[in-house]
Design a protein around this motif. Sequence first.
Motif, PDB file in Angstrom:
ATOM      1  N   HIS A  33       0.841  -1.193   0.000  1.00 15.84           N
ATOM      2  CA  HIS A  33       0.000   0.000   0.000  1.00 15.84           C
ATOM      3  C   HIS A  33       0.884   1.255   0.000  1.00 15.84           C
ATOM      4  CE1 HIS A  33      -3.812  -2.045   1.605  1.00 15.84           C
ATOM      5  NE2 HIS A  33      -2.897  -2.984   1.712  1.00 15.84           N
ATOM      6  N   ILE A  43      -4.592  10.901   7.044  1.00 17.28           N
ATOM      7  CA  ILE A  43      -3.980   9.860   6.226  1.00 17.28           C
ATOM      8  C   ILE A  43      -4.973   9.404   5.167  1.00 17.28           C
ATOM      9  CG2 ILE A  43      -3.001   7.538   6.207  1.00 17.28           C
ATOM     10  CD1 ILE A  43      -2.188   7.983   9.131  1.00 17.28           C
ATOM     11  N   ARG A  90       1.790  -6.129   3.390  1.00 20.12           N
ATOM     12  CA  ARG A  90       1.154  -7.256   4.058  1.00 20.12           C
ATOM     13  C   ARG A  90       2.053  -8.447   3.803  1.00 20.12           C
ATOM     14  NH1 ARG A  90      -0.780 -11.475   6.247  1.00 20.12           N
ATOM     15  NH2 ARG A  90      -2.975 -12.051   6.053  1.00 20.12           N
ATOM     16  N   SER A  96      -1.036 -12.026  12.068  1.00 21.30           N
ATOM     17  CA  SER A  96      -2.491 -12.068  12.060  1.00 21.30           C
ATOM     18  C   SER A  96      -2.989 -11.552  10.714  1.00 21.30           C
ATOM     19  CB  SER A  96      -3.045 -11.211  13.179  1.00 21.30           C
ATOM     20  OG  SER A  96      -2.634  -9.867  12.991  1.00 21.30           O
ATOM     21  N   GLN A  97      -4.216 -11.816  10.446  1.00 22.89           N
ATOM     22  CA  GLN A  97      -4.788 -11.354   9.190  1.00 22.89           C
ATOM     23  C   GLN A  97      -4.653  -9.857   9.064  1.00 22.89           C
ATOM     24  OE1 GLN A  97      -8.931 -12.148   8.857  1.00 22.89           O
ATOM     25  NE2 GLN A  97      -9.189 -10.871   7.075  1.00 22.89           N
ATOM     26  N   GLY A  98      -4.680  -9.156  10.186  1.00 28.99           N
ATOM     27  CA  GLY A  98      -4.695  -7.709  10.101  1.00 28.99           C
ATOM     28  C   GLY A  98      -3.358  -7.044  10.120  1.00 28.99           C
ATOM     29  N   ASN A  99      -2.270  -7.747   9.965  1.00 27.22           N
ATOM     30  CA  ASN A  99      -0.976  -7.146  10.234  1.00 27.22           C
ATOM     31  C   ASN A  99      -0.315  -6.551   9.008  1.00 27.22           C
ATOM     32  OD1 ASN A  99       0.886  -6.336  12.032  1.00 27.22           O
ATOM     33  ND2 ASN A  99       1.827  -8.319  12.338  1.00 27.22           N
ATOM     34  N   LEU A 100      -0.389  -5.238   8.905  1.00 27.39           N
ATOM     35  CA  LEU A 100       0.358  -4.483   7.904  1.00 27.39           C
ATOM     36  C   LEU A 100       1.612  -3.934   8.563  1.00 27.39           C
ATOM     37  CD1 LEU A 100      -1.963  -2.088   5.826  1.00 27.39           C
ATOM     38  CD2 LEU A 100      -0.550  -3.949   4.976  1.00 27.39           C
ATOM     39  N   PHE A 102       4.397  -1.046   8.355  1.00 24.60           N
ATOM     40  CA  PHE A 102       4.528   0.275   7.754  1.00 24.60           C
ATOM     41  C   PHE A 102       5.979   0.727   7.725  1.00 24.60           C
ATOM     42  CE2 PHE A 102       0.132   1.786   7.431  1.00 24.60           C
ATOM     43  CZ  PHE A 102      -0.526   0.821   8.178  1.00 24.60           C
ATOM     44  N   GLY A 103       6.354   1.426   6.652  1.00 29.55           N
ATOM     45  CA  GLY A 103       7.614   2.132   6.626  1.00 29.55           C
ATOM     46  C   GLY A 103       7.511   3.405   7.445  1.00 29.55           C
TER      47      GLY A 103
ATOM     48  N   TYR B  33      -9.895  -0.760  12.537  1.00 28.02           N
ATOM     49  CA  TYR B  33      -8.531  -0.896  13.048  1.00 28.02           C
ATOM     50  C   TYR B  33      -8.188   0.278  13.971  1.00 28.02           C
ATOM     51  CZ  TYR B  33      -8.591  -3.376   8.566  1.00 28.02           C
ATOM     52  OH  TYR B  33      -8.947  -4.177   7.513  1.00 28.02           O
ATOM     53  N   TYR B  35      -4.589   2.146  15.228  1.00 22.83           N
ATOM     54  CA  TYR B  35      -3.142   2.265  15.082  1.00 22.83           C
ATOM     55  C   TYR B  35      -2.635   3.335  16.043  1.00 22.83           C
ATOM     56  CZ  TYR B  35      -3.551  -0.011  10.464  1.00 22.83           C
ATOM     57  OH  TYR B  35      -3.799  -0.875   9.434  1.00 22.83           O
ATOM     58  N   LEU B  43       3.470   3.576  11.472  1.00 22.51           N
ATOM     59  CA  LEU B  43       2.214   3.229  12.127  1.00 22.51           C
ATOM     60  C   LEU B  43       2.281   1.784  12.625  1.00 22.51           C
ATOM     61  CD1 LEU B  43      -0.141   4.790   9.473  1.00 22.51           C
ATOM     62  CD2 LEU B  43      -0.315   5.264  11.912  1.00 22.51           C
ATOM     63  N   LEU B  45      -0.113  -1.369  14.366  1.00 32.60           N
ATOM     64  CA  LEU B  45      -1.476  -1.827  14.619  1.00 32.60           C
ATOM     65  C   LEU B  45      -1.623  -2.253  16.072  1.00 32.60           C
ATOM     66  CD1 LEU B  45      -4.220  -2.527  13.238  1.00 32.60           C
ATOM     67  CD2 LEU B  45      -3.307  -4.835  12.934  1.00 32.60           C
ATOM     68  N   TYR B  48      -7.495  -4.936  15.834  1.00 32.67           N
ATOM     69  CA  TYR B  48      -8.384  -4.787  14.705  1.00 32.67           C
ATOM     70  C   TYR B  48      -9.614  -5.667  14.909  1.00 32.67           C
ATOM     71  CZ  TYR B  48      -6.785  -9.248  12.792  1.00 32.67           C
ATOM     72  OH  TYR B  48      -6.513 -10.573  12.612  1.00 32.67           O
ATOM     73  N   ALA B  50     -12.168  -7.712  12.342  1.00 32.03           N
ATOM     74  CA  ALA B  50     -12.439  -8.091  10.954  1.00 32.03           C
ATOM     75  C   ALA B  50     -13.941  -8.056  10.644  1.00 32.03           C
ATOM     76  CB  ALA B  50     -11.877  -9.469  10.672  1.00 32.03           C
ATOM     77  N   LYS B  57      -5.726  -9.092  18.341  1.00 37.01           N
ATOM     78  CA  LYS B  57      -4.565  -8.272  18.680  1.00 37.01           C
ATOM     79  C   LYS B  57      -3.730  -7.996  17.439  1.00 37.01           C
ATOM     80  CE  LYS B  57      -4.218 -10.120  23.368  1.00 37.01           C
ATOM     81  NZ  LYS B  57      -3.383 -10.879  24.338  1.00 37.01           N
ATOM     82  N   GLY B  58      -3.158  -6.807  17.445  1.00 30.19           N
ATOM     83  CA  GLY B  58      -2.201  -6.456  16.415  1.00 30.19           C
ATOM     84  C   GLY B  58      -0.788  -6.560  16.944  1.00 30.19           C
ATOM     85  N   GLU B  59       0.048  -5.628  16.532  1.00 30.06           N
ATOM     86  CA  GLU B  59       1.464  -5.681  16.878  1.00 30.06           C
ATOM     87  C   GLU B  59       1.740  -5.218  18.311  1.00 30.06           C
ATOM     88  OE1 GLU B  59       3.698  -3.281  14.188  1.00 30.06           O
ATOM     89  OE2 GLU B  59       5.625  -3.650  15.172  1.00 30.06           O
ATOM     90  N   PHE B  90      -4.835   6.529  15.447  1.00 28.64           N
ATOM     91  CA  PHE B  90      -5.670   6.580  14.250  1.00 28.64           C
ATOM     92  C   PHE B  90      -6.595   5.371  14.217  1.00 28.64           C
ATOM     93  CE2 PHE B  90      -4.070  10.097  11.831  1.00 28.64           C
ATOM     94  CZ  PHE B  90      -2.761  10.254  12.262  1.00 28.64           C
ATOM     95  N   ILE B  99      -7.003  -7.308   5.168  1.00 35.69           N
ATOM     96  CA  ILE B  99      -6.278  -6.048   5.132  1.00 35.69           C
ATOM     97  C   ILE B  99      -5.423  -5.953   3.886  1.00 35.69           C
ATOM     98  CG2 ILE B  99      -4.172  -6.737   6.349  1.00 35.69           C
ATOM     99  CD1 ILE B  99      -4.432  -4.189   7.970  1.00 35.69           C
TER     100      ILE B  99
END
Lengths: 112, 115
Positions: A33, A43, A90, A96-100, A102-103, B33, B35, B43, B45, B48, B50, B57-59, B90, B99
Amino acid sequence: KNEVEQSPQNLTAQEGEFITINCSYSVGISALHWLQQHPGGGIVSLFMLSSGKKKHGRLIATINIQEKHSSLHITASHPRDSAVYICAVRLNYGGSQGNLIFGKGTKLSVKP
Amino acid sequence: NAGVTQTPKFQVLKTGQSMTLQCAQDMNHNSMYWYRQDPGMGLRLIYYSASEGTTDKGEVPNGYNVSRLNKREFSLRLESAAPSQTSVYFCASSRGRSIAKNIQYFGAGTRLSVL
């Protein structure tokens, strides 16, 4: 170890210049992304891509899966393009499914 | 056409206080989500959701709890705020549950300071 590296960290350009921002990642990904963060903090998602190239107005995003690299190009840059541009990936493995991931972003300033 | 709305925009807390950050979206999105954004870091996470009724849980989930109250609303709670939680938060949402395959829409952010 950063899994997503952006370059340059900071970029100053003159109005009208062609701009390239780079993003490299170290592992296999399923999608990448590009996002834009305005000076006020908001954002906006610009592109999501997993192969090839996408274009929207003066913005072009490309990705080379084999080289683990993506670029964001801005043609005919304008001061309103001044923002932080963020790359996010991703990962293919685990998480997890939701883990992006980021730079840290590239801060672009376009001078009139 | 509000999109993703976060409240409050700014908050100052003392260490140990609790508070809830609110987020609502009007786009009928499935996923939401939370962040945090810290200087010099990308950023990250926190949590989140779904779909309505699920949270994961995220990071960086430690010190936070979330509630997906309904399809529109996803709140983030700090039970006992710590200075390390000073950050910009955010909220985001996306139409689908993956995602990787969906554009995210972000709220304007909440700037939180914990003294």
